[in-house]
Scaffold this motif. Sequence first.
Motif, mmCIF file in Angstrom:
data_model
loop_
_atom_site.group_PDB
_atom_site.id
_atom_site.type_symbol
_atom_site.label_atom_id
_atom_site.label_comp_id
_atom_site.label_asym_id
_atom_site.label_seq_id
_atom_site.Cartn_x
_atom_site.Cartn_y
_atom_site.Cartn_z
ATOM 1 N N ALA A 189 15.234 10.019 -4.161
ATOM 2 C CA ALA A 189 15.423 10.368 -2.751
ATOM 3 C C ALA A 189 14.116 10.816 -2.109
ATOM 4 O O ALA A 189 13.796 10.443 -0.976
ATOM 5 C CB ALA A 189 16.488 11.468 -2.627
ATOM 6 N N ALA A 190 13.355 11.623 -2.844
ATOM 7 C CA ALA A 190 12.067 12.078 -2.315
ATOM 8 C C ALA A 190 11.085 10.922 -2.186
ATOM 9 O O ALA A 190 10.324 10.827 -1.210
ATOM 10 C CB ALA A 190 11.497 13.159 -3.220
ATOM 11 N N ALA A 191 11.092 10.010 -3.173
ATOM 12 C CA ALA A 191 10.209 8.848 -3.102
ATOM 13 C C ALA A 191 10.559 7.961 -1.920
ATOM 14 O O ALA A 191 9.672 7.454 -1.225
ATOM 15 C CB ALA A 191 10.292 8.053 -4.407
ATOM 16 N N GLU A 192 11.860 7.772 -1.657
ATOM 17 C CA GLU A 192 12.278 6.963 -0.517
ATOM 18 C C GLU A 192 11.889 7.625 0.799
ATOM 19 O O GLU A 192 11.457 6.952 1.746
ATOM 20 C CB GLU A 192 13.789 6.737 -0.576
ATOM 21 N N ALA A 193 12.024 8.949 0.862
ATOM 22 C CA ALA A 193 11.631 9.669 2.074
ATOM 23 C C ALA A 193 10.132 9.528 2.327
ATOM 24 O O ALA A 193 9.695 9.344 3.474
ATOM 25 C CB ALA A 193 12.022 11.141 1.954
ATOM 26 N N MET A 194 9.333 9.608 1.259
ATOM 27 C CA MET A 194 7.886 9.417 1.411
ATOM 28 C C MET A 194 7.570 7.999 1.863
ATOM 29 O O MET A 194 6.690 7.794 2.718
ATOM 30 C CB MET A 194 7.185 9.713 0.080
ATOM 31 N N ARG A 195 8.271 7.021 1.304
ATOM 32 C CA ARG A 195 8.018 5.634 1.681
ATOM 33 C C ARG A 195 8.313 5.408 3.155
ATOM 34 O O ARG A 195 7.527 4.773 3.870
ATOM 35 C CB ARG A 195 8.871 4.698 0.826
ATOM 36 N N VAL A 196 9.434 5.943 3.652
ATOM 37 C CA VAL A 196 9.797 5.795 5.062
ATOM 38 C C VAL A 196 8.778 6.508 5.954
ATOM 39 O O VAL A 196 8.363 5.981 6.999
ATOM 40 C CB VAL A 196 11.218 6.340 5.309
ATOM 41 N N TYR A 197 8.347 7.686 5.524
ATOM 42 C CA TYR A 197 7.389 8.460 6.327
ATOM 43 C C TYR A 197 6.054 7.722 6.458
ATOM 44 O O TYR A 197 5.509 7.580 7.561
ATOM 45 C CB TYR A 197 7.168 9.833 5.687
ATOM 46 N N TYR A 198 5.519 7.249 5.338
ATOM 47 C CA TYR A 198 4.221 6.567 5.378
ATOM 48 C C TYR A 198 4.319 5.219 6.105
ATOM 49 O O TYR A 198 3.380 4.828 6.824
ATOM 50 C CB TYR A 198 3.684 6.357 3.964
ATOM 51 N N SER A 199 5.415 4.502 5.925
ATOM 52 C CA SER A 199 5.593 3.239 6.647
ATOM 53 C C SER A 199 5.600 3.454 8.138
ATOM 54 O O SER A 199 5.003 2.681 8.911
ATOM 55 C CB SER A 199 6.890 2.555 6.202
ATOM 56 N N ASN A 200 6.253 4.524 8.581
ATOM 57 C CA ASN A 200 6.267 4.844 10.009
ATOM 58 C C ASN A 200 4.911 5.338 10.485
ATOM 59 O O ASN A 200 4.458 4.992 11.583
ATOM 60 C CB ASN A 200 7.353 5.892 10.281
ATOM 61 N N LEU A 201 4.237 6.126 9.653
ATOM 62 C CA LEU A 201 2.930 6.674 10.035
ATOM 63 C C LEU A 201 1.899 5.573 10.230
ATOM 64 O O LEU A 201 1.135 5.581 11.205
ATOM 65 C CB LEU A 201 2.454 7.655 8.965
ATOM 66 N N PRO A 231 0.811 -1.225 0.000
ATOM 67 C CA PRO A 231 0.000 0.000 0.000
ATOM 68 C C PRO A 231 0.840 1.269 0.000
ATOM 69 O O PRO A 231 0.462 2.267 -0.619
ATOM 70 C CB PRO A 231 -0.828 -0.130 1.285
ATOM 71 N N VAL A 232 1.966 1.259 0.687
ATOM 72 C CA VAL A 232 2.819 2.444 0.720
ATOM 73 C C VAL A 232 3.390 2.713 -0.668
ATOM 74 O O VAL A 232 3.456 3.862 -1.124
ATOM 75 C CB VAL A 232 3.940 2.277 1.762
ATOM 76 N N ALA A 233 3.817 1.672 -1.356
ATOM 77 C CA ALA A 233 4.335 1.848 -2.714
ATOM 78 C C ALA A 233 3.256 2.407 -3.642
ATOM 79 O O ALA A 233 3.553 3.234 -4.529
ATOM 80 C CB ALA A 233 4.841 0.512 -3.250
ATOM 81 N N SER A 234 2.001 2.004 -3.427
ATOM 82 C CA SER A 234 0.911 2.542 -4.238
ATOM 83 C C SER A 234 0.706 4.027 -3.964
ATOM 84 O O SER A 234 0.458 4.813 -4.899
ATOM 85 C CB SER A 234 -0.386 1.775 -3.944
ATOM 86 N N MET A 235 0.798 4.433 -2.698
ATOM 87 C CA MET A 235 0.661 5.849 -2.366
ATOM 88 C C MET A 235 1.771 6.672 -3.009
ATOM 89 O O MET A 235 1.524 7.753 -3.557
ATOM 90 C CB MET A 235 0.683 6.036 -0.850
ATOM 91 N N VAL A 236 3.005 6.180 -2.939
ATOM 92 C CA VAL A 236 4.137 6.898 -3.535
ATOM 93 C C VAL A 236 3.977 6.974 -5.050
ATOM 94 O O VAL A 236 4.270 8.010 -5.672
ATOM 95 C CB VAL A 236 5.466 6.214 -3.153
#
Length: 331
Positions: A48-60, A34-39
């Motif tokens: 780099a921005a995509a990886e930062a978003m992935r880490v943020y949503y995974s933690n959220l 699901p996180v990959a779908s959001m990104v």
Amino acid sequence: MRRYFGRKLLIYGLTFFVAVTVNWLIPRFMPGDPVASMVARANVTQPAAAEAMRVYYSNLFGFDQPLITQYLNFWAALFRGDFGISIWLFPSPVSSVIMTAVPYTLALIIPSVLLSWVVGNRFGAYAARRKLLDNTVLPVGYVLTAMPYMWLAVLLAWALGVIAGLFPVAGGYSFSMRPNWSWPFLLDLLHHWTLPFLSLFLVALGGWAIGMRNMIIYELESDYSNYLAALGAPARLIRRYAFRNAVLPQITGLALQLGVIVAGALVTEIVFAYPGLGSLILNAIKNKDFFLLQGTFLFIVLGVLIANFIIDIVYVVVDPRTRAGMAGAQA
């Protein structure tokens, strides 16, 4: 009676625990991230921005934690009344998303369940003692009860919507209107509601009519009916007793059929693009929205269990044999 309802509550509590656990597991065994779908929906081109978003949503969403920790956190949040945040409609809370769809689903299920049960039982009772009606109700009932909900929904949409043009075939209301409490909007809402309601009502109607027809015939041929007839009791009185006894298994059948009817309502909503829980489930699956799936499944499980418990109470009220058995067990 206290022991009876205490045992029922324990059974329903265990059923709720198992059902919610299974509903929590099902989305997590679905393929995809699901996180990959959001990104991906964000259309971020920089890695780099995509990886930062992935880490943020995974933690959220807590996906970076072990599965057992996610499960315990789920129950802790559930007891606080927190269903989480929708991945598909981020950042909307799941509870607010579900509450927009619940009225549409209840407006389909409650009238279709109650009206099909009442009308089907009445038609079945009349058919049991009128040959002309029996020759029509029985074949039609077999045809209706054998139809899948979604097939009848497609047939009604084609016949009454596309060919006859009497009803709209999609949506809960016209796109040109905004929800309000005015009479034009309510009539438009009713216009869109008619076909989904008919597809649920007609399928359930056939089953109840056949069941009551067979039960009435059995009761009219039973020993107590023959005894009353031998005593000279009026036929109307005998039929009244037969109906009261025949309706008890129908109440039990209503409890058993609730899950089937709810599942049929969800599929019917998808066919008509009706904005209820069925459409939410479809969109949640498409967008891998774990939390929205959990929330909708949880609401369905709670609704079915509460409805079954109410039917258990009604059965105790209408069946004196159950009350006598409970009194005997307490004595």
